[in-house]
Scaffold this active site. Structure first.
Site, PDB file in Angstrom:
ATOM      1  N   ASP A 213       0.835  -1.191   0.000  1.00  0.00           N
ATOM      2  CA  ASP A 213       0.000   0.000   0.000  1.00  0.00           C
ATOM      3  C   ASP A 213       0.873   1.246   0.000  1.00  0.00           C
ATOM      4  O   ASP A 213       2.102   1.150   0.023  1.00  0.00           O
ATOM      5  CB  ASP A 213      -0.896  -0.002   1.246  1.00  0.00           C
ATOM      6  CG  ASP A 213      -0.073  -0.074   2.531  1.00  0.00           C
ATOM      7  OD1 ASP A 213       0.339   0.987   3.041  1.00  0.00           O
ATOM      8  OD2 ASP A 213       0.191  -1.197   3.017  1.00  0.00           O
ATOM      9  N   ASP A 215       0.567   3.594   2.518  1.00  0.00           N
ATOM     10  CA  ASP A 215       0.396   4.120   3.867  1.00  0.00           C
ATOM     11  C   ASP A 215      -0.845   5.019   3.925  1.00  0.00           C
ATOM     12  O   ASP A 215      -1.927   4.581   3.556  1.00  0.00           O
ATOM     13  CB  ASP A 215       1.673   4.832   4.325  1.00  0.00           C
ATOM     14  CG  ASP A 215       1.769   4.958   5.841  1.00  0.00           C
ATOM     15  OD1 ASP A 215       1.257   4.060   6.532  1.00  0.00           O
ATOM     16  OD2 ASP A 215       2.350   5.931   6.332  1.00  0.00           O
TER      17      ASP A 215
END
Length: 264
Positions: A213, A215
């Site tokens: 991802d 974050d």
């Protein structure tokens, strides 16, 4: 530890979504003075190399990152005699050029955790023991993983700093921006105290991030949503085959790198 338990050459910690490694593995309960590790250890053969595997969060992910018994996990590997520890982990990227589904073979670490048992030394019975920790990741093991990634067609970034946060919550946008502005590359919740404990145990250690991802998002792309548990597990699961392929190819290379050093 059971007297009949096998010795192992290399240890591997499993992270979020990564709970087993190897077929026809033997399962062993390993006792440590720090209590039980997160799960029984499984030992499987990859060619001639015996690999001990331990899911750091437990087989059902019961332990959040701030409650993992890191001392018991590392000591269990030490008791099995491993000569290296490979530590795959899920991570959020702090950089647009480091994309979900890619790997980072980290070379530095920043510890922002608190309240964790991060040393085996609860007291100095034989005088002070302050180990150098300037290089938390073993360069020989890093090289073996990078060379294997290149040979297997897996995208792995050479070097990067992982900032370790306490969890279990994810970062705020302000924290994520702070980490990025500091020059760090990925964020994780478990690389410390794993790395310093391995150093104290005398076990060469390497961490490899599987990026899941961005974050809390990237300022330059407002369309990127903040990370969620479901997103992390979905990306990790869809890329787990790459991690397994990388590890299975890297294990003999790591073993050879260690043998070359012992013979020199």
């Amino acid at each position: 530890m059971n007297e009949t338990a096998p010795r192992a050459d290399i240890g591997v910690f499993g992270g979020s979504g990564f709970y087993s490694l190897g077929e026809d593995a033997e399962t062993w309960e390993v006792e440590t003075e720090w209590g039980p590790p997160s799960a029984p250890v499984t030992v499987a053969r990859f060619g001639t190399v015996r690999v001990a595997f331990l899911p750091r969060h437990g087989v059902d992910h019961r332990f959040p990152p701030h409650r993992v018994n890191y001392r018991a996990n590392v000591d269990a590997m030490r008791r099995l005699g491993v000569r290296a520890l490979i530590s795959p982990f899920a991570a959020g990227s702090l950089r647009p050029e480091i994309r979900p589904g890619e790997f980072v073979v980290c070379d530095q670490l920043v510890d922002r955790t608190w309240g964790r048992e991060s040393t085996f030394h609860d007291e100095f019975t034989d005088g002070p023991v302050h180990l150098p920790f300037a290089e938390p990741y073993d360069p020989r093991l890093r090289r073996a993983l990078l060379d294997t990634a290149s040979a297997t067609g897996v995208t792995a970034h050479d070097g990067g700093t992982v900032v370790v946060v306490n969890g279990p919550r994810f970062s705020t946008r302000a924290e994520s921006r702070w980490h990025r502005d500091a020059g760090w590359h990925v964020v994780n919740m478990t690389q410390s105290p794993e790395a310093p404990l391995a150093m104290e145990a005398g076990i060469p250690f390497v961490g490899i991030a599987l990026v899941t991802d961005y974050d809390a998002g990237l300022d330059e792309d407002p369309g990127i949503a903040p990370v969620t548990d479901a997103a992390v597990l979905a990306v990790f699961e869809s890329n787990l085959h790459k991690l397994r392929r990388l590890l299975e190819a890297a294990i003999p290379e790591v073993d050879r790198a260690l043998a070359d050093v012992s013979e020199s």
